[in-house]
Design an enzyme around this catalytic site. Structure first.
Site, PDB file in Angstrom:
ATOM      1  N   ARG A   1       0.821  -1.231   0.000  1.00  0.00           N
ATOM      2  CA  ARG A   1       0.000   0.000   0.000  1.00  0.00           C
ATOM      3  C   ARG A   1       0.854   1.280   0.000  1.00  0.00           C
ATOM      4  NH1 ARG A   1      -2.257  -3.405  -1.334  1.00  0.00           N
ATOM      5  NH2 ARG A   1      -4.097  -4.452  -0.547  1.00  0.00           N
TER       6      ARG A   1
ATOM      7  N   SER B   1     -10.650   0.044   3.995  1.00  0.00           N
ATOM      8  CA  SER B   1      -9.954  -0.400   5.215  1.00  0.00           C
ATOM      9  C   SER B   1      -9.240   0.792   5.834  1.00  0.00           C
ATOM     10  CB  SER B   1      -8.909  -1.468   4.888  1.00  0.00           C
ATOM     11  OG  SER B   1      -9.552  -2.595   4.381  1.00  0.00           O
TER      12      SER B   1
ATOM     13  N   GLU C   1      -4.169   3.196   7.023  1.00  0.00           N
ATOM     14  CA  GLU C   1      -3.914   3.107   5.575  1.00  0.00           C
ATOM     15  C   GLU C   1      -4.421   4.381   4.895  1.00  0.00           C
ATOM     16  OE1 GLU C   1      -5.097  -0.564   3.544  1.00  0.00           O
ATOM     17  OE2 GLU C   1      -5.839   0.643   1.878  1.00  0.00           O
TER      18      GLU C   1
HETATM   19  C1  FAD Z   1     -15.571   0.696  -0.308  1.00  0.00           C
HETATM   20  C2  FAD Z   1     -14.081   0.798  -0.516  1.00  0.00           C
HETATM   21  C3  FAD Z   1     -13.350  -0.339  -0.831  1.00  0.00           C
HETATM   22  C4  FAD Z   1     -11.971  -0.266  -1.024  1.00  0.00           C
HETATM   23  N1  FAD Z   1     -11.285  -1.405  -1.321  1.00  0.00           N
HETATM   24  C5  FAD Z   1      -9.945  -1.336  -1.514  1.00  0.00           C
HETATM   25  C6  FAD Z   1      -9.197  -2.543  -1.827  1.00  0.00           C
HETATM   26  O1  FAD Z   1      -9.728  -3.619  -1.968  1.00  0.00           O
HETATM   27  N2  FAD Z   1      -7.852  -2.403  -1.972  1.00  0.00           N
HETATM   28  C7  FAD Z   1      -7.199  -1.201  -1.846  1.00  0.00           C
HETATM   29  O2  FAD Z   1      -5.980  -1.156  -2.005  1.00  0.00           O
HETATM   30  N3  FAD Z   1      -7.883  -0.067  -1.548  1.00  0.00           N
HETATM   31  C8  FAD Z   1      -9.224  -0.103  -1.388  1.00  0.00           C
HETATM   32  N4  FAD Z   1      -9.916   1.047  -1.090  1.00  0.00           N
HETATM   33  C9  FAD Z   1      -9.180   2.306  -0.906  1.00  0.00           C
HETATM   34  C10 FAD Z   1      -9.055   3.181  -2.187  1.00  0.00           C
HETATM   35  O3  FAD Z   1     -10.125   2.936  -3.080  1.00  0.00           O
HETATM   36  C11 FAD Z   1      -7.735   2.952  -2.903  1.00  0.00           C
HETATM   37  O4  FAD Z   1      -6.631   3.275  -2.085  1.00  0.00           O
HETATM   38  C12 FAD Z   1      -7.641   3.769  -4.192  1.00  0.00           C
HETATM   39  O5  FAD Z   1      -6.521   3.358  -4.906  1.00  0.00           O
HETATM   40  C13 FAD Z   1      -7.559   5.281  -3.954  1.00  0.00           C
HETATM   41  O6  FAD Z   1      -7.744   5.940  -5.202  1.00  0.00           O
HETATM   42  P1  FAD Z   1      -8.389   7.403  -5.271  1.00  0.00           P
HETATM   43  O7  FAD Z   1      -8.384   7.853  -6.680  1.00  0.00           O
HETATM   44  O8  FAD Z   1      -9.718   7.408  -4.615  1.00  0.00           O
HETATM   45  O9  FAD Z   1      -7.326   8.214  -4.437  1.00  0.00           O
HETATM   46  P2  FAD Z   1      -7.580   9.394  -3.392  1.00  0.00           P
HETATM   47  O10 FAD Z   1      -8.311   8.858  -2.218  1.00  0.00           O
HETATM   48  O11 FAD Z   1      -8.160  10.554  -4.082  1.00  0.00           O
HETATM   49  O12 FAD Z   1      -6.069   9.715  -2.971  1.00  0.00           O
HETATM   50  C14 FAD Z   1      -5.292   8.743  -2.279  1.00  0.00           C
HETATM   51  C15 FAD Z   1      -3.821   9.175  -2.316  1.00  0.00           C
HETATM   52  O13 FAD Z   1      -3.364   9.149  -3.659  1.00  0.00           O
HETATM   53  C16 FAD Z   1      -2.904  10.451  -4.070  1.00  0.00           C
HETATM   54  N5  FAD Z   1      -3.287  10.625  -5.488  1.00  0.00           N
HETATM   55  C17 FAD Z   1      -4.487  10.421  -6.073  1.00  0.00           C
HETATM   56  N6  FAD Z   1      -4.404  10.625  -7.402  1.00  0.00           N
HETATM   57  C18 FAD Z   1      -3.126  10.982  -7.647  1.00  0.00           C
HETATM   58  C19 FAD Z   1      -2.405  11.314  -8.829  1.00  0.00           C
HETATM   59  N7  FAD Z   1      -2.969  11.344 -10.038  1.00  0.00           N
HETATM   60  N8  FAD Z   1      -1.071  11.630  -8.708  1.00  0.00           N
HETATM   61  C20 FAD Z   1      -0.462  11.644  -7.503  1.00  0.00           C
HETATM   62  N9  FAD Z   1      -1.096  11.335  -6.348  1.00  0.00           N
HETATM   63  C21 FAD Z   1      -2.407  11.000  -6.434  1.00  0.00           C
HETATM   64  C22 FAD Z   1      -3.579  11.426  -3.145  1.00  0.00           C
HETATM   65  O14 FAD Z   1      -2.823  12.620  -3.034  1.00  0.00           O
HETATM   66  C23 FAD Z   1      -3.609  10.618  -1.840  1.00  0.00           C
HETATM   67  O15 FAD Z   1      -2.352  10.685  -1.208  1.00  0.00           O
HETATM   68  C24 FAD Z   1     -11.302   0.981  -0.915  1.00  0.00           C
HETATM   69  C25 FAD Z   1     -12.050   2.140  -0.603  1.00  0.00           C
HETATM   70  C26 FAD Z   1     -13.421   2.048  -0.427  1.00  0.00           C
HETATM   71  C27 FAD Z   1     -14.202   3.300  -0.115  1.00  0.00           C
END
Ligand code: FAD
Length: 290
Positions: A161, A211, A281
């Site tokens: 992660r 999580s 996380e």
């Molecule tokens: C219901 C649910 C289920 C989930 N299941 C999982 C799972 O099974 N496995 C898992 O790993 N995660 C899971 N997640 C967590 C999450 O979806 C992941 O971590 C996902 O990859 C985050 O992507 P995001 O675009 O929403 O990032 P954000 O939440 O918008 O940002 C997360 C981080 O990434 C950075 N970021 C985002 N986009 C960029 C970019 N283009 N360039 C540089 N930095 C950037 C942000 O600055 C921040 O530090 C889950 C979340 C939810 C709500």
């Protein structure tokens, strides 16, 4: 580009929590993004990058600085042979759907993660024994001065992660996946199976950030939390999910303060019982009430 002052971050996070960002900007293209980054750096304005906001807890008092959205406006996807190139704002679900249509396998276990491709690379998101590092071939990213560079996976410091992208303060703009040809119906079937598993185990009917804690070595955070009798424990509208104790859900009007207090209670209990310090996380941004 779209510029919104005092934008409520609860509108942009899957937790539906978070006070106002001083400024929220949505660039329409990468040229605009590059100019914007240069401007913010010169003005010394603190800058945050948001994808789909699914791994974030934003403080109730909001964020001093500028939040840049890399989302639907920057989400073009193209396919050439076994390679899919996705702009960072595309969601993993969109890329997985196109992969399925083209008969390309590899993304099925990740298809239910609700983030953007950019967010997923930064977090090295993973599920069901598959992580982004297993399917990504290269990443194009911008520096904070707007310069674009390409990185092979070996340069991105992927771990559990985590990646080195955040520490390097890079902004992901494009991701190339290299996938494996397979039967479309088989891919579709596997994606449907993973979806059912997710729906069975996760409280998808409530706002959350997935999580809350990283998986500690040789343990599952959810099991440790459940063993400490935290299922259903709440602080106001922030509640430990009974369906999956690794999730904190927002039952209506939970605040960041409610969530952080609950996190602290869980950490203290698990530390006292098992001697294990659970590490969050989720990313926490902005100003929090104590
Ligand atoms: C219901 C649910 C289920 C989930 N299941 C999982 C799972 O099974 N496995 C898992 O790993 N995660 C899971 N997640 C967590 C999450 O979806 C992941 O971590 C996902 O990859 C985050 O992507 P995001 O675009 O929403 O990032 P954000 O939440 O918008 O940002 C997360 C981080 O990434 C950075 N970021 C985002 N986009 C960029 C970019 N283009 N360039 C540089 N930095 C950037 C942000 O600055 C921040 O530090 C889950 C979340 C939810 C709500």
């Amino acid at each position: 580009m779209i510029i919104r002052p005092k934008e409520e971050m609860k509108k942009h996070t899957s937790f539906k929590i978070g006070g106002p960002a001083e400024c929220y900007v949505v660039p329409e293209n990468f040229n605009e993004l590059s100019k914007l980054l240069n401007f913010l750096k010169n003005e010394r304005i603190i800058t945050y990058i948001i994808g789909n906001g699914t791994n974030l807890l934003v403080g109730d008092k909001g964020i001093a600085g500028c939040v840049i959205e890399i989302g639907p406006k920057l989400s073009k996807i193209t396919v050439k042979g076994t390679r899919i190139t996705a702009e960072a704002g595309a969601t993993l679900a969109q890329v997985a759907e196109i992969a399925e249509q083209k008969g390309l396998s590899g993304l099925e276990p990740l298809s239910g993660i609700p983030g953007t491709v950019g967010g997923a690379v930064v977090m090295n998101a993973g599920a069901y024994d598959c992580e982004m590092k297993d399917v990504v071939e290269s990443v194009t990213a911008m520096t904070r001065t707007g310069e674009s560079l390409e990185y092979g996976v070996e340069k991105l410091g992927f771990g559990y992660r985590t990646s080195s992208i955040e520490a390097k303060k890079l902004i992901v703009t494009k991701v190339v996946f290299n996938l494996t040809p397979d039967n479309k119906n088989e891919i579709k079937k596997r994606m449907a199976e993973y979806k059912v598993m997710r729906e069975k185990k996760q409280p998808l009917e409530y706002p959350s950030a997935g999580s809350i804690f990283k998986r500690p070595e040789k343990h599952y955070a959810g099991v440790l939390i459940s063993d400490c009798n935290f299922a259903g424990k709440n602080i106001n509208d922030a509640e430990v999910s009974r369906k999956h104790c690794g999730f904190i859900i927002n039952k209506g009007n939970a605040t960041a303060k409610d969530v952080t207090r609950l996190i602290e209670l869980i950490q203290n209990a698990v530390l006292a019982f098992y001697g294990i310090l659970l590490e969050p996380e989720i990313k926490m941004w902005g100003k929090f009430d104590k």
